[in-house]
Scaffold this motif. Structure first.
Motif, PDB file in Angstrom:
ATOM      1  N   ALA A 187      -8.698   7.660  -2.047  1.00 18.47           N
ATOM      2  CA  ALA A 187      -8.579   6.224  -2.296  1.00 18.47           C
ATOM      3  C   ALA A 187      -9.686   5.780  -3.255  1.00 18.47           C
ATOM      4  O   ALA A 187     -10.868   6.024  -3.003  1.00 18.47           O
ATOM      5  N   LYS A 188      -9.286   5.133  -4.351  1.00 19.37           N
ATOM      6  CA  LYS A 188     -10.252   4.673  -5.366  1.00 19.37           C
ATOM      7  C   LYS A 188     -10.411   3.164  -5.245  1.00 19.37           C
ATOM      8  O   LYS A 188      -9.456   2.409  -5.414  1.00 19.37           O
ATOM      9  N   PHE A 189     -11.641   2.749  -4.913  1.00 15.88           N
ATOM     10  CA  PHE A 189     -11.983   1.325  -4.836  1.00 15.88           C
ATOM     11  C   PHE A 189     -12.918   0.980  -5.993  1.00 15.88           C
ATOM     12  O   PHE A 189     -13.513   1.883  -6.597  1.00 15.88           O
ATOM     13  N   PRO A 222      -6.848  -0.119  -1.791  1.00 14.96           N
ATOM     14  CA  PRO A 222      -7.535   0.480  -2.937  1.00 14.96           C
ATOM     15  C   PRO A 222      -6.819   0.179  -4.259  1.00 14.96           C
ATOM     16  O   PRO A 222      -5.662  -0.230  -4.257  1.00 14.96           O
ATOM     17  N   GLN A 223      -7.545   0.415  -5.358  1.00 17.50           N
ATOM     18  CA  GLN A 223      -6.902   0.263  -6.677  1.00 17.50           C
ATOM     19  C   GLN A 223      -5.867   1.347  -6.893  1.00 17.50           C
ATOM     20  O   GLN A 223      -4.812   1.119  -7.466  1.00 17.50           O
ATOM     21  N   SER A 227     -16.033   9.480  -8.265  1.00 19.29           N
ATOM     22  CA  SER A 227     -16.497   8.123  -8.550  1.00 19.29           C
ATOM     23  C   SER A 227     -17.009   8.038  -9.985  1.00 19.29           C
ATOM     24  O   SER A 227     -16.875   7.005 -10.648  1.00 19.29           O
ATOM     25  N   TYR A 271       0.863  -1.174   0.000  1.00 19.30           N
ATOM     26  CA  TYR A 271       0.000   0.000   0.000  1.00 19.30           C
ATOM     27  C   TYR A 271       0.911   1.239   0.000  1.00 19.30           C
ATOM     28  O   TYR A 271       1.142   1.854   1.041  1.00 19.30           O
ATOM     29  N   SER A 304     -15.739  -0.054  -5.672  1.00 20.38           N
ATOM     30  CA  SER A 304     -17.067   0.388  -5.243  1.00 20.38           C
ATOM     31  C   SER A 304     -17.228   1.910  -5.229  1.00 20.38           C
ATOM     32  O   SER A 304     -18.326   2.411  -4.978  1.00 20.38           O
ATOM     33  N   PRO A 347      -8.236  -2.098   3.875  1.00 20.36           N
ATOM     34  CA  PRO A 347      -8.512  -2.643   2.553  1.00 20.36           C
ATOM     35  C   PRO A 347      -7.592  -1.919   1.560  1.00 20.36           C
ATOM     36  O   PRO A 347      -7.309  -0.735   1.739  1.00 20.36           O
ATOM     37  N   SER A 376      -9.510   4.987   3.551  1.00 13.30           N
ATOM     38  CA  SER A 376      -9.411   3.572   3.170  1.00 13.30           C
ATOM     39  C   SER A 376     -10.624   2.773   3.648  1.00 13.30           C
ATOM     40  O   SER A 376     -10.764   1.605   3.296  1.00 13.30           O
TER      41      SER A 376
END
Ligand SMILES: Cc1cc2nc3c(=O)[nH]c(=O)nc-3n(C[C@H](O)[C@H](O)[C@H](O)COP(=O)(O)OP(=O)(O)OC[C@H]3O[C@@H](n4cnc5c(N)ncnc54)[C@H](O)[C@@H]3O)c2cc1C
Ligand code: FES
Ligand code: FES
Lengths: 161, 262
Positions: free
Chosen positions: B188-190, B165-166, B217, B85, B192, B163, B126
């Motif tokens: 943080a880009k997930f 993130p991408q 998003s 990370y 979802s 978690p 996150s």
């Protein structure tokens, strides 16, 4: 009072401390190692930096009892075994990396930690690493120069202002 | 500083027992608590050091993401989280100065919840889980305002689970005198959606910027923020920066963080 033992500059030492005894007080008042300076006592200036198990720490911001058993190195442990100055100390002298000398013990200990981690730092890396060491005299240029020189790099082109 | 009894347990169970005593307080890296005690703003009668507890040290991948022991110093996170990370490692490597990073820990940082601290933004952005000796707390429930958290008496943080993130980045606008963040933004880009957490700006401490999250998003680019503005009401105003200045910084730094995340 409780008894703490640790290794300081290669020697086993012990002493009676209160819970609130700071490592800086233990070194200076308990062991008479007054080379470690207390500039601010508020965690800001870095004059009190020593190594604990190889890592730079502000000795005014750690309790002696919390580092019982640790391996501590102070400015008194920096010279070569024959008493001559270490490469970093000699570079500070050669390049006028100090004026009053108050910040110097912390500067030397932080610089030694940097060079152990990163033997050939760039000028920017030296400045960044010494962020927590404040000097009210030199204006930093000659300190940076000394650290670069101690790392074996050519400093003839570094600004001397 | 007033004196106190010092205890250094080696297990979470023993620390829990020691911290149940009247007047007991946890000591982690001490980089906040020791200065506070010198000013007599804290006067514990028993100080329980968490630095000797092996179960609370280190960084490893596990269920739910990256597990960071609460007593792990910033310098160790900067090194060991890098492969898993990188944005978190960058944040840890930018806290204070090297000596602060040798001692200061993530547990102490998020327990203290200073409005200008870096870690709370990573934990909130996150959507991390704060693990204590008693339960697991979602980041959204954990931070409850200035120097206030969901921790109860005798409860302490044992680890934080992040978690991964991408994409993510933290951008800190340094307050050079304190070495804290004047303002900092973690993006943080997930899969979802995007989460944006802001530190150093809100009067109530770390917060999520919901409008930016919606915009990013839909379109993860700095230009997606162009139509947005941050209301200066509720922003910190001090000699280092007015509320309006900080409100503007939030937007500028969010854009920079999106660009840095790539
Ligand atoms: C010069 C300087 C610069 C700094 N710059 C920054 C910066 O840029 N960004 C930043 O984020 N921080 C910064 N800090 C703060 C630093 O990161 C601290 O280390 C951190 O905020 C507190 O962590 P600690 O481990 O030292 O906790 P401590 O000082 O030991 O404890 C802080 C508080 O948390 C409680 N506590 C500790 N551990 C736990 C636990 N596991 N569970 C429950 N309660 C606990 C203690 O009882 C105390 O109330 C700076 C500090 C200094 C001195
Ligand atoms: S005396 Fe320790 S940081 Fe200044
Ligand atoms: S030489 Fe005087 S403080 Fe640095």
């Amino acid at each position: 009072m409780t008894k703490v033992s640790m290794t300081v500059n290669g020697k086993a030492v012990s002493g009676e401390v209160e819970g609130r005894t700071l490592l800086s007080s233990f070194l200076r008042e308990g062991l008479g190692l007054t080379g470690t300076h207390v500039g601010c006592d508020t965690s800001q200036c870095g004059a009190c930096v020593v190594h604990v198990d190889g890592k730079p720490v502000k000795s005014c911001t750690v309790f002696a009892a919390d580092v019982a058993g640790a391996n501590v190195k102070t400015i008194e442990g920096m010279a070569n075994p024959d008493g001559s100055l270490s490469v970093i100390q000699q570079a500070f002298q050669d390049h006028h990396g100090l004026q009053c000398g108050f910040c110097t013990p912390g500067m030397v200990m932080s610089s030694a930690a940097l060079l152990a981690e990163n033997p050939k730092p760039t000028e920017a890396e030296v400045r960044h690493y010494l962020d927590g060491n404040i000097c009210r005299c030199t204006g930093y240029h000659n300190i940076v120069k000394a650290v670069m020189a101690a790392s074996g790099q050519d400093v003839s082109a570094l600004a001397a202002e | 500083m007033h004196n106190f009894d010092f205890a250094k347990p080696s297990t979470i169970a023993d620390a829990a027992k020691a911290l149940a005593a009247d007047g007991a307080q946890a000591l982690s890296g001490g980089q906040t608590l020791i200065p506070t005690m010198k000013q007599r703003l804290a006067q514990p009668t028993v100080l329980v050091s968490l630095t000797g507890i092996k179960e609370m040290q280190g960084v490893c991948m596990g269920d739910g993401g990256l597990h960071v022991g609460a007593a792990t110093p910033h310098a160790v996170v900067a090194k060991e989280a890098r492969a898993h990370y990188p944005a978190l490692a960058d944040l840890a490597g930018g806290i204070g100065d090297p000596a602060v990073r040798s001692r200061g820990t993530i547990g102490g940082s998020i327990a203290n919840n200073d409005p200008a601290a870096c870690y709370p933004s990573a934990v909130l952005a996150s959507g991390a889980t704060v693990v204590t000796n008693k339960r697991k707390i979602a980041a959204d429930d954990y931070f409850q305002g200035l120097f206030t958290t969901a921790l109860e008496d005798g409860e302490f943080v044992t680890s934080v689970i992040f978690p991964i993130p991408q994409k993510a980045a933290y951008v800190k606008f340094n307050q050079p005198a304190s070495r804290f963040a004047l303002t900092g933004v973690f993006v943080a880009k997930f899969a979802s959606g995007v989460r944006v957490a802001v530190t150093g700006a809100g009067n109530d401490g770390v917060f999520r910027w919901a409008e930016a999250e919606r915009a990013l998003s839909a379109d993860f680019s700095a230009s997606a923020l162009s139509g947005l503005s941050v209301d200066p009401a509720g922003m910190i105003s001090d000699l280092h920066g007015s509320a309006a200045y900080r409100a503007n910084l939030v937007k500028v730094l969010t854009g920079r963080a999106v660009t840095a995340a790539g």
